[in-house]
Design a protein around this motif. Sequence first.
Motif, PDB file in Angstrom:
ATOM      1  N   LEU A 126       7.076  23.759   8.780  1.00 50.26           N
ATOM      2  CA  LEU A 126       6.209  23.288   9.642  1.00 50.26           C
ATOM      3  C   LEU A 126       5.643  24.436  10.514  1.00 50.26           C
ATOM      4  O   LEU A 126       4.518  24.802  10.699  1.00 50.26           O
ATOM      5  CB  LEU A 126       6.767  22.159  10.743  1.00 50.26           C
ATOM      6  CG  LEU A 126       5.849  21.748  11.923  1.00 50.26           C
ATOM      7  CD1 LEU A 126       4.508  21.203  11.242  1.00 50.26           C
ATOM      8  CD2 LEU A 126       6.440  20.683  12.719  1.00 50.26           C
ATOM      9  N   ALA A 127       6.813  25.553  11.187  1.00 48.39           N
ATOM     10  CA  ALA A 127       6.163  26.416  11.978  1.00 48.39           C
ATOM     11  C   ALA A 127       5.411  27.499  10.990  1.00 48.39           C
ATOM     12  O   ALA A 127       4.313  28.241  11.352  1.00 48.39           O
ATOM     13  CB  ALA A 127       7.333  27.328  12.845  1.00 48.39           C
ATOM     14  N   LEU A 128       5.778  27.655   9.789  1.00 49.34           N
ATOM     15  CA  LEU A 128       5.360  28.584   8.949  1.00 49.34           C
ATOM     16  C   LEU A 128       3.867  28.173   8.731  1.00 49.34           C
ATOM     17  O   LEU A 128       2.802  29.092   8.634  1.00 49.34           O
ATOM     18  CB  LEU A 128       6.071  28.738   7.520  1.00 49.34           C
ATOM     19  CG  LEU A 128       5.386  29.574   6.433  1.00 49.34           C
ATOM     20  CD1 LEU A 128       5.231  30.910   6.775  1.00 49.34           C
ATOM     21  CD2 LEU A 128       6.313  29.219   5.272  1.00 49.34           C
ATOM     22  N   PHE A 129       3.483  26.737   8.360  1.00 45.46           N
ATOM     23  CA  PHE A 129       2.218  26.481   8.225  1.00 45.46           C
ATOM     24  C   PHE A 129       1.250  26.585   9.196  1.00 45.46           C
ATOM     25  O   PHE A 129       0.216  26.970   9.249  1.00 45.46           O
ATOM     26  CB  PHE A 129       2.223  24.950   7.703  1.00 45.46           C
ATOM     27  CG  PHE A 129       2.280  24.837   6.285  1.00 45.46           C
ATOM     28  CD1 PHE A 129       1.617  24.188   5.416  1.00 45.46           C
ATOM     29  CD2 PHE A 129       3.536  25.281   5.538  1.00 45.46           C
ATOM     30  CE1 PHE A 129       1.495  23.822   4.098  1.00 45.46           C
ATOM     31  CE2 PHE A 129       3.637  25.034   3.957  1.00 45.46           C
ATOM     32  CZ  PHE A 129       2.817  24.321   3.423  1.00 45.46           C
ATOM     33  N   GLN A 130       1.957  26.533  10.590  1.00 45.08           N
ATOM     34  CA  GLN A 130       1.149  26.607  11.466  1.00 45.08           C
ATOM     35  C   GLN A 130       1.036  27.966  11.811  1.00 45.08           C
ATOM     36  O   GLN A 130      -0.320  28.355  12.618  1.00 45.08           O
ATOM     37  CB  GLN A 130       1.846  26.047  12.769  1.00 45.08           C
ATOM     38  CG  GLN A 130       1.867  24.575  13.085  1.00 45.08           C
ATOM     39  CD  GLN A 130       2.621  24.011  14.201  1.00 45.08           C
ATOM     40  OE1 GLN A 130       3.541  24.689  14.748  1.00 45.08           O
ATOM     41  NE2 GLN A 130       2.462  22.788  14.349  1.00 45.08           N
ATOM     42  N   ASP A 131       1.710  28.921  11.489  1.00 50.88           N
ATOM     43  CA  ASP A 131       1.261  30.242  11.425  1.00 50.88           C
ATOM     44  C   ASP A 131       0.402  30.894  10.271  1.00 50.88           C
ATOM     45  O   ASP A 131      -0.574  31.827  10.742  1.00 50.88           O
ATOM     46  CB  ASP A 131       2.655  31.122  11.057  1.00 50.88           C
ATOM     47  CG  ASP A 131       3.455  31.357  12.230  1.00 50.88           C
ATOM     48  OD1 ASP A 131       3.184  30.971  13.496  1.00 50.88           O
ATOM     49  OD2 ASP A 131       4.513  31.784  12.061  1.00 50.88           O
ATOM     50  N   LEU A 132       0.420  30.073   9.228  1.00 50.46           N
ATOM     51  CA  LEU A 132      -0.438  30.504   7.902  1.00 50.46           C
ATOM     52  C   LEU A 132      -1.828  30.091   8.021  1.00 50.46           C
ATOM     53  O   LEU A 132      -2.708  30.730   7.582  1.00 50.46           O
ATOM     54  CB  LEU A 132       0.347  30.013   6.927  1.00 50.46           C
ATOM     55  CG  LEU A 132      -0.119  30.180   5.462  1.00 50.46           C
ATOM     56  CD1 LEU A 132      -0.291  31.687   5.413  1.00 50.46           C
ATOM     57  CD2 LEU A 132       0.430  29.440   4.555  1.00 50.46           C
ATOM     58  N   ILE A 133      -2.161  28.608   8.746  1.00 49.30           N
ATOM     59  CA  ILE A 133      -3.387  28.214   8.335  1.00 49.30           C
ATOM     60  C   ILE A 133      -4.023  28.126   9.656  1.00 49.30           C
ATOM     61  O   ILE A 133      -3.432  27.645  10.755  1.00 49.30           O
ATOM     62  CB  ILE A 133      -3.106  26.790   7.823  1.00 49.30           C
ATOM     63  CG1 ILE A 133      -2.627  26.901   6.349  1.00 49.30           C
ATOM     64  CG2 ILE A 133      -4.409  26.140   7.732  1.00 49.30           C
ATOM     65  CD1 ILE A 133      -1.925  25.762   5.655  1.00 49.30           C
ATOM     66  N   PRO A 134      -5.293  28.226   9.992  1.00 50.71           N
ATOM     67  CA  PRO A 134      -6.184  28.322  10.974  1.00 50.71           C
ATOM     68  C   PRO A 134      -6.030  26.891  11.568  1.00 50.71           C
ATOM     69  O   PRO A 134      -6.563  25.904  10.560  1.00 50.71           O
ATOM     70  CB  PRO A 134      -7.402  28.897  10.882  1.00 50.71           C
ATOM     71  CG  PRO A 134      -7.148  29.855   9.743  1.00 50.71           C
ATOM     72  CD  PRO A 134      -6.274  29.101   8.787  1.00 50.71           C
ATOM     73  N   GLY A 135      -5.923  26.513  12.805  1.00 54.30           N
ATOM     74  CA  GLY A 135      -6.005  25.244  13.393  1.00 54.30           C
ATOM     75  C   GLY A 135      -4.868  24.524  13.458  1.00 54.30           C
ATOM     76  O   GLY A 135      -4.217  24.234  12.186  1.00 54.30           O
ATOM     77  N   ALA A 136      -4.236  24.060  14.543  1.00 48.86           N
ATOM     78  CA  ALA A 136      -3.137  23.571  14.643  1.00 48.86           C
ATOM     79  C   ALA A 136      -2.905  22.053  14.001  1.00 48.86           C
ATOM     80  O   ALA A 136      -1.861  21.880  13.242  1.00 48.86           O
ATOM     81  CB  ALA A 136      -2.486  23.415  16.114  1.00 48.86           C
ATOM     82  N   GLY A 137      -4.028  21.359  14.085  1.00 45.46           N
ATOM     83  CA  GLY A 137      -3.958  20.121  13.304  1.00 45.46           C
ATOM     84  C   GLY A 137      -4.044  20.200  12.235  1.00 45.46           C
ATOM     85  O   GLY A 137      -3.360  19.468  11.208  1.00 45.46           O
ATOM     86  N   ALA A 138      -4.834  21.043  11.426  1.00 42.20           N
ATOM     87  CA  ALA A 138      -5.108  21.154  10.062  1.00 42.20           C
ATOM     88  C   ALA A 138      -3.820  21.700   9.535  1.00 42.20           C
ATOM     89  O   ALA A 138      -3.702  21.208   8.271  1.00 42.20           O
ATOM     90  CB  ALA A 138      -6.258  22.019   9.654  1.00 42.20           C
ATOM     91  N   ALA A 139      -3.289  22.652  10.168  1.00 45.04           N
ATOM     92  CA  ALA A 139      -1.951  23.291   9.751  1.00 45.04           C
ATOM     93  C   ALA A 139      -1.018  22.287   9.474  1.00 45.04           C
ATOM     94  O   ALA A 139      -0.165  21.777   8.423  1.00 45.04           O
ATOM     95  CB  ALA A 139      -1.509  24.444  10.383  1.00 45.04           C
ATOM     96  N   THR A 140      -0.609  21.461  10.628  1.00 46.44           N
ATOM     97  CA  THR A 140       0.418  20.483  10.540  1.00 46.44           C
ATOM     98  C   THR A 140       0.121  19.339   9.565  1.00 46.44           C
ATOM     99  O   THR A 140       0.972  18.786   8.967  1.00 46.44           O
ATOM    100  CB  THR A 140       0.300  19.756  11.832  1.00 46.44           C
ATOM    101  OG1 THR A 140       0.521  21.134  12.793  1.00 46.44           O
ATOM    102  CG2 THR A 140       1.581  18.898  12.177  1.00 46.44           C
ATOM    103  N   GLY A 141      -1.241  18.907   9.367  1.00 46.73           N
ATOM    104  CA  GLY A 141      -1.565  17.693   8.392  1.00 46.73           C
ATOM    105  C   GLY A 141      -1.416  18.243   7.185  1.00 46.73           C
ATOM    106  O   GLY A 141      -0.866  17.376   6.291  1.00 46.73           O
ATOM    107  N   LEU A 142      -1.764  19.564   6.938  1.00 46.61           N
ATOM    108  CA  LEU A 142      -1.733  19.963   5.454  1.00 46.61           C
ATOM    109  C   LEU A 142      -0.019  19.996   4.970  1.00 46.61           C
ATOM    110  O   LEU A 142       0.440  19.501   4.099  1.00 46.61           O
ATOM    111  CB  LEU A 142      -2.038  21.367   5.292  1.00 46.61           C
ATOM    112  CG  LEU A 142      -1.854  21.815   3.962  1.00 46.61           C
ATOM    113  CD1 LEU A 142      -2.722  20.909   2.795  1.00 46.61           C
ATOM    114  CD2 LEU A 142      -2.623  23.352   3.558  1.00 46.61           C
TER     115      LEU A 142
END
Length: 405
Positions: free
Chosen positions: A328-344
């Motif tokens: 989860l933390a990795l996706f939030q680092d990787l993808i712009p936008g906290a919501g989009a990252a967590t949703g993906l």
Amino acid sequence: MTIPAPAAAPAPARLLVPASALLWGLQVALLSPALAIILATLYDASTADIGWTLAVYHAGGFLAALLIPAWADRNRSYLQILLGCGVLTIALAGALATASSLPPATVALVVLGGPAGLGTTMLFAHLRDAGTTTSRIVGTRAIVSVAWVGGPPLATLIIGAAGGRGILAALVVIAVLNIATTAAMMARRRRLDRVAAPGPEARAPAEAPARPVSGRAATVLVVAAFVLFQACNATAMSFLTLYVSGTVGLAILWGGITLGVAAALEVPALLIIGRLGDRIPHLRLVALGAIAGVAYYIGLAAVTEPILLLALQPLNAISVAAISGIGLALFQDLIPGAGAATGLYMNTRRIGAVVSGPIIALGALPLLGQRGIFLACALLTLAGLGLVHAARRASRARASVPADG
């Protein structure tokens, strides 16, 4: 502009996020195992009806997790949407309680249930937007796991005492508490904004950490790796009890004991790996979790005794903690936008659950059998590890290309 944090928050304020995580986790942990029973008892749905309804419901949740978090990123309205999720949960419970047949109940699940199920997504997006550390994000994820330890047994107790409508009433109570905690978090956020600065810079997002991988190709590789990781985890969780009783030859009770031990070990594993995540690169921890997962699935394929079955669970806990917490933390680092990252990230779990079906179907092949299911999981997890390594190489190659001009 960096916003100075207050020296110390009052104890009730510090408990808001853990309480919210526990309540949102409990909401999902109550509804998920009980939904099929609700459909069967309230609408006399057949097994096929339940299967199609759940498929449509999860498809609606998938779309909601793509669209709503992206809108939240544009408007930085994570807590507002979190509040809306609580309101929609009450509306969903009311719609299911009053629906006279399965079609309107299915519509309610898609229209109301899909967005209502984004509570934990919005909570983690809010934490990321607020600049929360990896250890605290993963620690909050551990609290959600605690809710899953108690949620399914509580759901069965409520169903036994009050039936399907009893679960819906419990969801309303939890939703009211969720609304109250979210409103308190919103009030606290407004107070902090007023103290920090009066201008628009008071809500400037926290400075983003260095991205562990960069480039579209590297991002696609990481997402594909996590679909494989989640598929294997879903396979093991959903098939373990049947495997233990049908192939290993143990009493079915050992399946429940094993899953209970796995859930109990997952919480401290998340807390430990979360602290490591503040100091060790996230991709390295994910790779460690994948290696532990490969060892776990190979062990499951060979297990013949209950002691070995239980002894394998620390490997499972390490793997799950790395994939569900650090992932989860990795996706939030990787993808712009906290919501989009967590949703993906959440959607990789949904896609993985779909992929787990064909993996389990491999057990019907005479040359493989049920043990072959876990050998396939080991190979797929190893493939996911290879995708993570390829993502790192692609990112490094992209970084080594000099920019034009």
